[in-house]
Write an enzyme that holds these catalytic residues in place. Structure first.
Site, short mmCIF file in Angstrom:
data_model
loop_
_atom_site.label_atom_id
_atom_site.label_comp_id
_atom_site.label_asym_id
_atom_site.label_seq_id
_atom_site.Cartn_x
_atom_site.Cartn_y
_atom_site.Cartn_z
N CYS A 114 5.29 1.54 -1.87
CA CYS A 114 3.91 2.02 -1.75
C CYS A 114 3.45 2.79 -2.98
CB CYS A 114 3.74 2.88 -0.51
SG CYS A 114 3.94 1.95 1.01
N HIS A 251 -2.93 6.88 -1.54
CA HIS A 251 -2.31 5.77 -0.82
C HIS A 251 -2.72 5.87 0.65
CE1 HIS A 251 0.40 2.94 0.83
NE2 HIS A 251 1.25 3.82 1.34
N ASN A 281 -1.94 0.01 6.15
CA ASN A 281 -1.14 0.33 4.97
C ASN A 281 -0.83 -0.97 4.22
OD1 ASN A 281 0.81 1.03 3.11
ND2 ASN A 281 1.99 2.31 4.52
#
Ligand code: ACO
Length: 324
Positions: A114, A251, A281
């Site tokens: 990520c 993020h 996500n």
């Protein structure tokens, strides 16, 4: 004078298929209410069966090039942040390079889960400020739907597919915090936490691609602390502080992590770009997707000071401070 890596264009792509939380209620013991209240996610996009990460990346790259007013011939290299490549090799970057019709320059992938887009930006910045490249495409692209265990309600409801891209170009600045472009970067990792978030397969272990495994709750606690400290560290390196920030572009893993980090930094939520409700996500794609959405919605404007931060498997985390 100092060479700066300045954002010249931005773009994104989301697959057509939109999957609402209610989709999971039919085969898992979960609810729209649980997913929304624990993560902020309402829907996500899933790639079509025949769509790969490089397909998503190419769409985003073309939009970013068009937005910048350049063609692929103007690009020296391509960096793709991804943990879900089409194949073990070659890199997604070389596939994008081929699809864009580029027969010169270079391409390589960056894998920091990520945090991948932050790592790719830091590398692209280093290539530009050291004079090794003048213009780069930096892409985050993922198909996390391919590594979901559809029987694990604690993970499969959280992730989505997508891609975002920026064009970074060399421009001279004064060296001060008023310059446009990347002003500082801060990268960290700590392999002691490698079991907190991982994929249980791989080329040299199982010979399979594996499925994502996550200890969500301990990761959550690490996230707010590490995201705040890396954002603060990057701001300090740039000679700036929280009060100078126009937008946090975080993020997008969980709205509660985003809110917790903003609260710790003393930055109100109307100065945070939030897309997690619509995208879920998307790992390395989430920050460039949020940048592109933030620009298209007229929020992020030229001259604004942005701080982006991300954390993911490794653990790997980091932040970038840039003036749009
Ligand atoms: N539906 C209903 N109940 C669920 C679901 C679900 N989909 N998933 C888990 N639960 C249950 C659990 O089983 C648990 O039940 P129990 O108390 O009976 O054992 C309960 O809900 C609470 O579970 P927690 O894990 O404690 O819930 P939490 O509030 O921590 O939220 C979440 C879980 C959303 C995963 C959160 O921990 C989180 O966002 N973690 C961080 C994720 C992250 O930061 N990722 C970034 C990196 S991602 C990358 O790098 C690829």
């Amino acid at each position: 004078m100092k060479m700066r890596a300045v954002v010249e264009g931005v773009g994104h792509y989301l697959p057509e298929r939109v999957v609402p939380n209610s989709h999971f209620e039919s085969f898992l013991d979960t609810s729209d209410e649980w997913i929304k209240s624990r993560s902020g996610i309402e829907r996500r996009h899933f790639a079509a069966e025949d769509q790969t990460t490089s397909d998503l990346a190419v769409f985003a790259a073309k939009m970013a090039l068009e937005n910048a007013g350049f063609s692929a011939d103007d690009i020296d290299g391509i960096l793709v942040a991804t943990s879900t490549p089409d194949l073990t090799f070659p890199s997604v970057a070389t596939m994008v390079q081929y699809e864009l019709g580029m027969t010169s320059g270079f391409g390589f992938d960056v894998q920091a889960v990520c945090a991948g887009f932050i790592y790719a930006l830091a590398n692209a910045n280093a290539l530009i400020v050291s004079g090794q490249a003048r213009r780069l495409l930096v892409i985050g692209a993922e198909t996390f739907s391919r590594i979901m265990d559809w029987t694990d309600r604690s993970t499969c409801v959280l992730f989505g597919d997508g891609a975002g891209a920026i064009v970074l170009g060399a421009q001279e600045g004064t060296g001060g915090p008023e310059d446009r472009g990347i002003l500082s970067t801060d990268l960290n990792s700590d392999g002691r936490y490698r079991d907190m978030l991982y994929v249980d397969g791989g080329v040299s272990s199982s010979g399979t691609s594996g499925k994502l495994r996550m200890q969500g709750n301990p990761l959550f606690r690490q996230a707010v602390e590490k995201l705040t400290s890396t954002a603060e560290a990057a701001l300090q390196k740039a000679g700036l502080n929280d009060k100078d920030v126009d937008w946090i572009v975080p993020h997008q893993a969980n709205i509660r992590i985003i809110q917790g980090t903003a609260r710790k930094m003393g930055i109100p939520m109307d100065h945070v770009i939030v897309t997690v409700q619509d995208h879920g996500n998307t790992s390395a794609a989430s920050i460039p997707l949020a940048l592109s959405v933030g620009v298209n919605e007229g929020k992020i404007k030229r001259g604004d000071l942005l701080v982006s931060e991300a954390i993911g498997g490794g653990l790997a985390w980091g932040a970038v401070v840039l003036r749009w």
